[in-house]
Design a protein around this motif. Structure first.
Motif, PDB file in Angstrom:
ATOM      1  N   SER A 116       0.904  -1.197   0.023  1.00 18.42           N
ATOM      2  CA  SER A 116      -0.040   0.089   0.048  1.00 18.42           C
ATOM      3  C   SER A 116       0.846   1.312  -0.062  1.00 18.42           C
ATOM      4  CB  SER A 116      -0.813  -0.073   1.206  1.00 18.42           C
ATOM      5  OG  SER A 116      -0.283  -0.110   2.488  1.00 18.42           O
ATOM      6  N   ASP A 117       2.110   1.069   0.544  1.00 16.31           N
ATOM      7  CA  ASP A 117       2.915   2.215   0.404  1.00 16.31           C
ATOM      8  C   ASP A 117       3.211   2.525  -1.100  1.00 16.31           C
ATOM      9  OD1 ASP A 117       2.857   2.930   3.007  1.00 16.31           O
ATOM     10  OD2 ASP A 117       4.754   1.582   3.555  1.00 16.31           O
ATOM     11  N   TYR A 118       3.152   1.522  -1.837  1.00 14.05           N
ATOM     12  CA  TYR A 118       3.569   1.696  -3.188  1.00 14.05           C
ATOM     13  C   TYR A 118       2.528   1.987  -4.243  1.00 14.05           C
ATOM     14  CZ  TYR A 118       5.889   1.120  -7.619  1.00 14.05           C
ATOM     15  OH  TYR A 118       6.427   1.382  -9.043  1.00 14.05           O
ATOM     16  N   ILE A 119       1.511   1.640  -3.838  1.00 11.35           N
ATOM     17  CA  ILE A 119       0.114   1.606  -4.983  1.00 11.35           C
ATOM     18  C   ILE A 119      -0.733   2.527  -3.945  1.00 11.35           C
ATOM     19  CG2 ILE A 119      -1.876   0.441  -5.831  1.00 11.35           C
ATOM     20  CD1 ILE A 119       1.038  -0.148  -7.255  1.00 11.35           C
ATOM     21  N   LEU A 120      -1.374   3.662  -4.463  1.00 15.96           N
ATOM     22  CA  LEU A 120      -2.411   4.280  -3.821  1.00 15.96           C
ATOM     23  C   LEU A 120      -1.859   5.184  -2.644  1.00 15.96           C
ATOM     24  CD1 LEU A 120      -5.363   2.224  -4.714  1.00 15.96           C
ATOM     25  CD2 LEU A 120      -4.648   3.890  -6.157  1.00 15.96           C
ATOM     26  N   LYS A 121      -0.819   4.967  -2.258  1.00 18.73           N
ATOM     27  CA  LYS A 121      -0.557   5.743  -1.055  1.00 18.73           C
ATOM     28  C   LYS A 121       0.750   6.846  -1.419  1.00 18.73           C
ATOM     29  CE  LYS A 121      -1.830   3.595   3.317  1.00 18.73           C
ATOM     30  NZ  LYS A 121      -1.660   3.033   4.323  1.00 18.73           N
ATOM     31  N   ASN A 122       1.017   6.762  -2.688  1.00 15.78           N
ATOM     32  CA  ASN A 122       1.822   7.675  -3.310  1.00 15.78           C
ATOM     33  C   ASN A 122       1.134   8.901  -3.894  1.00 15.78           C
ATOM     34  OD1 ASN A 122       4.846   6.805  -3.020  1.00 15.78           O
ATOM     35  ND2 ASN A 122       3.859   5.089  -4.104  1.00 15.78           N
ATOM     36  N   THR A 123       1.969   9.973  -4.319  1.00 15.66           N
ATOM     37  CA  THR A 123       1.263  11.045  -4.843  1.00 15.66           C
ATOM     38  C   THR A 123       0.931  10.797  -6.369  1.00 15.66           C
ATOM     39  OG1 THR A 123       3.527  11.930  -5.474  1.00 15.66           O
ATOM     40  CG2 THR A 123       2.506  12.555  -3.421  1.00 15.66           C
ATOM     41  N   ILE A 124       0.017  11.718  -6.882  1.00 18.79           N
ATOM     42  CA  ILE A 124      -0.201  11.689  -8.434  1.00 18.79           C
ATOM     43  C   ILE A 124       0.037  12.891  -8.882  1.00 18.79           C
ATOM     44  CG2 ILE A 124      -2.154  11.449 -10.146  1.00 18.79           C
ATOM     45  CD1 ILE A 124      -3.907  10.042  -7.967  1.00 18.79           C
ATOM     46  N   THR A 125       0.970  12.886 -10.123  1.00 18.23           N
ATOM     47  CA  THR A 125       1.411  14.089 -10.696  1.00 18.23           C
ATOM     48  C   THR A 125       0.750  14.463 -12.140  1.00 18.23           C
ATOM     49  OG1 THR A 125       3.578  13.845  -9.522  1.00 18.23           O
ATOM     50  CG2 THR A 125       3.396  15.308 -11.364  1.00 18.23           C
ATOM     51  N   ALA A 126       0.278  15.618 -12.159  1.00 21.66           N
ATOM     52  CA  ALA A 126      -0.454  15.911 -13.453  1.00 21.66           C
ATOM     53  C   ALA A 126       0.446  17.062 -13.872  1.00 21.66           C
ATOM     54  CB  ALA A 126      -1.729  16.378 -12.968  1.00 21.66           C
ATOM     55  N   CYS A 127       0.607  16.895 -15.377  1.00 21.65           N
ATOM     56  CA  CYS A 127       1.606  17.947 -15.896  1.00 21.65           C
ATOM     57  C   CYS A 127       0.611  18.609 -16.865  1.00 21.65           C
ATOM     58  CB  CYS A 127       2.604  17.126 -16.908  1.00 21.65           C
ATOM     59  SG  CYS A 127       3.598  16.039 -16.038  1.00 21.65           S
ATOM     60  N   ARG A 128       1.130  19.924 -17.183  1.00 22.56           N
ATOM     61  CA  ARG A 128       0.573  20.953 -18.034  1.00 22.56           C
ATOM     62  C   ARG A 128       0.710  20.483 -19.557  1.00 22.56           C
ATOM     63  NH1 ARG A 128       3.086  26.255 -17.128  1.00 22.56           N
ATOM     64  NH2 ARG A 128       4.735  25.890 -18.676  1.00 22.56           N
ATOM     65  N   ARG A 129      -0.617  20.450 -20.232  1.00 24.11           N
ATOM     66  CA  ARG A 129      -0.644  20.118 -21.459  1.00 24.11           C
ATOM     67  C   ARG A 129       0.397  20.730 -22.364  1.00 24.11           C
ATOM     68  NH1 ARG A 129      -6.855  21.199 -22.471  1.00 24.11           N
ATOM     69  NH2 ARG A 129      -5.948  22.024 -24.297  1.00 24.11           N
ATOM     70  N   GLU A 130       0.828  20.133 -23.376  1.00 27.34           N
ATOM     71  CA  GLU A 130       2.051  20.893 -24.227  1.00 27.34           C
ATOM     72  C   GLU A 130       1.225  21.809 -25.037  1.00 27.34           C
ATOM     73  OE1 GLU A 130       5.319  18.994 -27.339  1.00 27.34           O
ATOM     74  OE2 GLU A 130       3.937  17.786 -26.195  1.00 27.34           O
ATOM     75  N   ASN A 131       2.116  23.039 -25.250  1.00 32.27           N
ATOM     76  CA  ASN A 131       1.771  24.075 -26.053  1.00 32.27           C
ATOM     77  C   ASN A 131       0.249  24.870 -25.467  1.00 32.27           C
ATOM     78  OD1 ASN A 131       3.928  23.600 -28.090  1.00 32.27           O
ATOM     79  ND2 ASN A 131       2.497  22.024 -28.768  1.00 32.27           N
ATOM     80  N   LEU A 132       0.085  24.711 -24.313  1.00 33.08           N
ATOM     81  CA  LEU A 132      -1.104  25.221 -23.607  1.00 33.08           C
ATOM     82  C   LEU A 132      -0.875  26.770 -23.625  1.00 33.08           C
ATOM     83  CD1 LEU A 132      -3.270  24.417 -21.020  1.00 33.08           C
ATOM     84  CD2 LEU A 132      -1.903  26.311 -20.370  1.00 33.08           C
ATOM     85  N   GLU A 133      -1.886  27.685 -24.300  1.00 31.84           N
ATOM     86  CA  GLU A 133      -1.893  28.851 -24.044  1.00 31.84           C
ATOM     87  C   GLU A 133      -2.284  29.358 -22.656  1.00 31.84           C
ATOM     88  OE1 GLU A 133      -1.380  32.612 -26.133  1.00 31.84           O
ATOM     89  OE2 GLU A 133      -1.309  30.711 -26.991  1.00 31.84           O
ATOM     90  N   ASN A 134      -1.364  29.825 -22.158  1.00 31.48           N
ATOM     91  CA  ASN A 134      -1.376  30.109 -20.642  1.00 31.48           C
ATOM     92  C   ASN A 134      -1.807  31.404 -20.356  1.00 31.48           C
ATOM     93  OD1 ASN A 134      -0.925  29.669 -17.793  1.00 31.48           O
ATOM     94  ND2 ASN A 134       0.740  28.672 -18.159  1.00 31.48           N
TER      95      ASN A 134
END
Length: 781
Positions: A399-417
């Motif tokens: 459980s320390d490896y699955i579902l107890k870690n973080t989830i990282t989301a990344c900004r879409r490529e070429n996003l008009e910020n």
């Protein structure tokens, strides 16, 4: 491939269902292939791919006549699968396994080619394989050419699919989304994909019946703990596991079979490859015992070591007659490592743990010669563990490896910020959530009330403490003292806690039979008295479970030190004796209550101090943009399907409000007019906030339309938030102040009304009267 019925059936089913999904057209159809460890998943998958290649050419009704493959695997498992396929199809050439540097990049993946890819080499934008480069095409460009220029569908194979849902799941999902294969074949003993288009399952009993794996696993079989010697629990477990290994070796000799069974010893904390202090201590204990008692060392070849910075005697370890008897390892052991002679597993766990994993236990399940033996003990896997729970969980992965870690989301490529004025406030030390030295004063104040004793009254002499207990382990009353205060204190102590604790027991499971699949086991236990050398570790493990409302750094040490000081001041007991008093099972509830009360009392004191500090804080301004990366806590968030979110994957709070979830659906439904939308966080400088009074208002949604307009919405239900009008009016003022010709701003509090979403362009006094509010229609925004 051997002619094993369940394997042939699975191959046929995989072939038919994959071709059926290819014939549907479209993209990213998912088929899950579930088979227990040892069933031969890779062999079956490879044969299915060969059959698919053949049958597409032979079937007259197929949408495609040819197909290309990309095989994704975690860590170094892709190399193992690549080698297996090279060997399997070296002569027939039905399939051609290739690595990235072997393909003709100008033409993409060729029909029948399987490109083997390591997940870790593609799930970061900076990785060479996915980075645009003048010297060679990226994986994405190769996949595009394969599908668009040569009209060749791609079947993606995701090996060990349950690992896909680990801490890099979000990045792996983004890779698949960009490749956009026609079919995804997801392979695992414990798949996590929900609602696949098709599924093929191999049942454990069929694999056992085919004599490919052992019949069952036994946990701590016939374990006898040695109370006569000063031997720790760990040493007792090593002795028992090694005795079982030796017994199995004798049985193989009696049958005339040249197999030397292997004992695997796994250190705790196996999530991290680096060695912790606990790992080091147990590793040294294991090595010392093996050498001193059994004559087993790395130098004489009987011990192999597979640790981050220490690798000994690993060459040829898998050979049936290899001389090595014991392997000491952590999670760093290669994924997919196949050693059928492994027969006994000793797992040291974290003290609080009640879990071990299917993958780890699966290492001792394969039959060395793919057949069962007349000696029934050789058809069973043996596990020894120090888990001290009356219920044990067999889980997919730690459980320390699955579902107890973080989830990282990344900004879409070429996003008009966008760049929006935002506010934050710096947090002084008084507002940090840490346990300060003034906690000691709170602990003593709570203890005064809890024990109702006079500190330093000299309750008992050492002789009197010993006399409190007779031979029947029962209390013996002490004669009255001349001091009334001492007598009163003694009476109170006698009725509340026991001070003459001599032993601390731990109960571990005994003789538990199970199959290696997800389940919770109710177990019988055997009691073992902790030795003095173990008391410190157990005491600190208990303390580590306290005070989680505070920052972890230094927390446990402070609680432990102040508690031990208190016990010395009140009762005149010190160090190990004091720790035994705390750990004694009948005393534990009292110390739970004492510590929990003191910690909560202290937390409330700090909360009041934080509020006073926050009221005096000055807000500071900066320009906020959609972040390049955002990290989410996977215990409280999950990945949700949404293609137009500014960060991919879209990660949603488990307890997101219903208006939030419905508004996400609305935004996704109207993506043809929306450039991107972003679900904001609710605290911290990294998230977008505007000021209202001395407070911060974290707007729920930032939406950029394709025409460049930006909408700022906060979702509510009618009348759900008394502060909503104040926030709405502050947001209107902000919009008026910061809206520009290049970035016009709109928005406010938004409320669902049937199929419409309403917001007011004017100041409001409540969120119940929606008569003059406007509807948000993305096509007109």
């Amino acid at each position: 491939m051997k002619n094993i019925t369940y394997q042939q059936n699975a191959v046929n089913e995989l072939t038919d269902k994959t071709i059926r999904l290819l014939n549907l057209g479209g993209k990213r159809h998912k088929i899950v292939f579930e088979a227990p460890t040892g069933a031969g998943k890779t062999v079956m998958a490879c044969q299915a791919l060969a059959n698919i290649t053949d049958e597409l050419k032979e079937r007259g009704d197929s949408r495609y006549q040819e197909v290309a493959y990309i095989w994704f695997a975690p860590r170094k498992l892709h190399l193992q699968s690549y080698a297996s396929l090279k060997n399997a199809f070296g002569e027939t050439r039905k399939l051609r396994p290739v690595m990235f540097d072997e393909i003709d990049q100008s033409e993409g993946i060729q029909p029948g080619e399987i490109l083997f890819v390591n997940w870790e080499s593609v799930n970061k934008e900076s990785n060479v394989m996915v980075r645009e480069n003048e010297s060679f095409a990226s994986l994405y460009e190769i996949a595009r050419r394969t599908q668009e220029e040569y009209d060749l569908p791609i079947v993606a194979i995701i090996d060990e699919e349950h690992m896909f849902w680990s801490k890099t799941a979000d990045k792996s999902a983004a890779v698949l989304e960009r490749i956009n294969p026609a079919v995804e074949l997801r392979i695992s003993a414990t798949p996590k994909t929900l609602h696949p288009d098709e599924k093929v399952k191999v049942y454990r009993q069929d694999v056992i019946a085919a004599e490919m794996i052992k019949k069952e696993v036994v946990l701590n079989p016939d374990i006898e703990l040695d109370f006569s010697e000063e031997r720790t629990l760990n040493e007792n477990l090593i002795k028992a596991a090694l005795a079982k290994r030796n017994q199995l070796a004798e049985l193989y000799q009696e049958l005339g079979i040249k197999i030397n069974p292997l004992l695997l010893i796994q250190l705790p904390n196996d999530v991290k490859e680096s060695m912790t202090s606990e790992d080091q201590a147990i590793a040294e204990q294991v090595k010392t015992y093996l050498e001193a008692i059994c004559g087993i060392t790395a130098e004489n070849g009987l011990l192999a070591v597979w640790l981050a910075n220490e690798k000994e005697n690993l060459a040829g370890l898998e050979r049936p007659d290899n001389m090595t008897q014991v392997l000491l390892f952590k999670e760093a052991i290669a994924l997919g490592w196949d050693c059928p002679r492994a027969a006994v597993l000793l797992i040291f766990r974290k003290l609080q743990s009640d879990q071990f994993t299917i993958q780890t236990v699966g290492r001792i399940l394969r039959m060395p010669e793919q057949k069962h033996y007349p000696k029934e003990q050789l058809n069973i896997g043996y596990v020894y563990t120090d888990i001290a729970k009356d219920k044990i969980q067999i889980v997919t992965a730690d459980s320390d490896y699955i579902l107890k870690n973080t989830i990282t989301a990344c900004r879409r490529e070429n996003l008009e910020n966008v760049s929006l004025p935002a506010y934050y406030s710096e947090r002084p030390n008084v507002e940090r959530n840490y346990l300060g030295p003034d906690f000691k004063k709170t602990l003593y104040e709570v203890a005064d009330e809890f024990w109702k004793l006079e500190r330093g009254a000299g309750l008992f002499s050492i002789a009197e403490l010993a006399a409190l207990r007779n031979d029947n382990d029962e209390f013996t009353p002490l004669p009255e003292s001349d001091d009334d205060l001492v007598n009163e204190n003694r009476r109170r102590v006698k009725n509340s806690i026991r001070l003459d604790v001599k032993t601390i027991n731990v109960e571990i499971p005994k003789d538990v039979h199970f199959q290696n699949e997800e389940q919770i086991l109710k177990v019988d236990q055997v009691r073992f008295a902790r030795k003095a050398s173990e008391i410190d570790r157990v005491f600190m493990a208990y303390i580590s479970g306290k005070g989680h409302q505070f920052e972890s750094k230094g927390r446990a040490d402070k609680i432990a030190n102040y508690l031990l000081e208190m016990l010395a001041d009140y009762f005149g007991i010190f160090d190990t004796d004091a720790k035994k008093v705390v750990l004694y099972y009948d005393n534990r509830p009292k110390f739970d209550r004492l510590l929990d009360t003191a910690l909560e009392t202290y937390a409330r004191k700090r909360e009041r101090a934080k509020k006073r500090s926050a009221a005096a804080r000055e807000l500071k301004q900066y320009n906020w943009e959609v972040p390049e990366e955002r990290v989410y806590d996977s215990e409280t968030n999950h990945i949700e399907t949404a293609k137009n979110h500014a960060l991919l994957p879209f990660v949603q709070l488990n307890e997101a409000s219903n208006p939030e979830k419905e508004f996400v659906k609305y935004l996704e439904k109207h993506s043809q007019w929306i450039d991107w939308w972003y679900k904001n966080g609710d605290k911290g400088k990294q998230h977008y906030a505007i000021a209202y009074g001395k407070s911060l208002f974290y707007v729920d949604f930032v939406i950029r339309m394709k025409n460049g307009h930006v909408y700022l919405f906060d979702t509510k239900s009618a009348g759900s938030d008394v502060t909503a009008p104040e926030k709405h009016n502050a947001l209107l003022q902000y919009i008026q102040e910061y809206s520009t010709k290049d970035t016009p701003l709109y928005g406010g509090v938004i409320i669902q009304d049937g199929s419409n979403w309403l917001y007011s362009k004017l100041r409001i006094e409540n969120t119940t009267d929606l008569l003059n509010w406007d509807a948000f229609y993305p096509e007109n925004a």
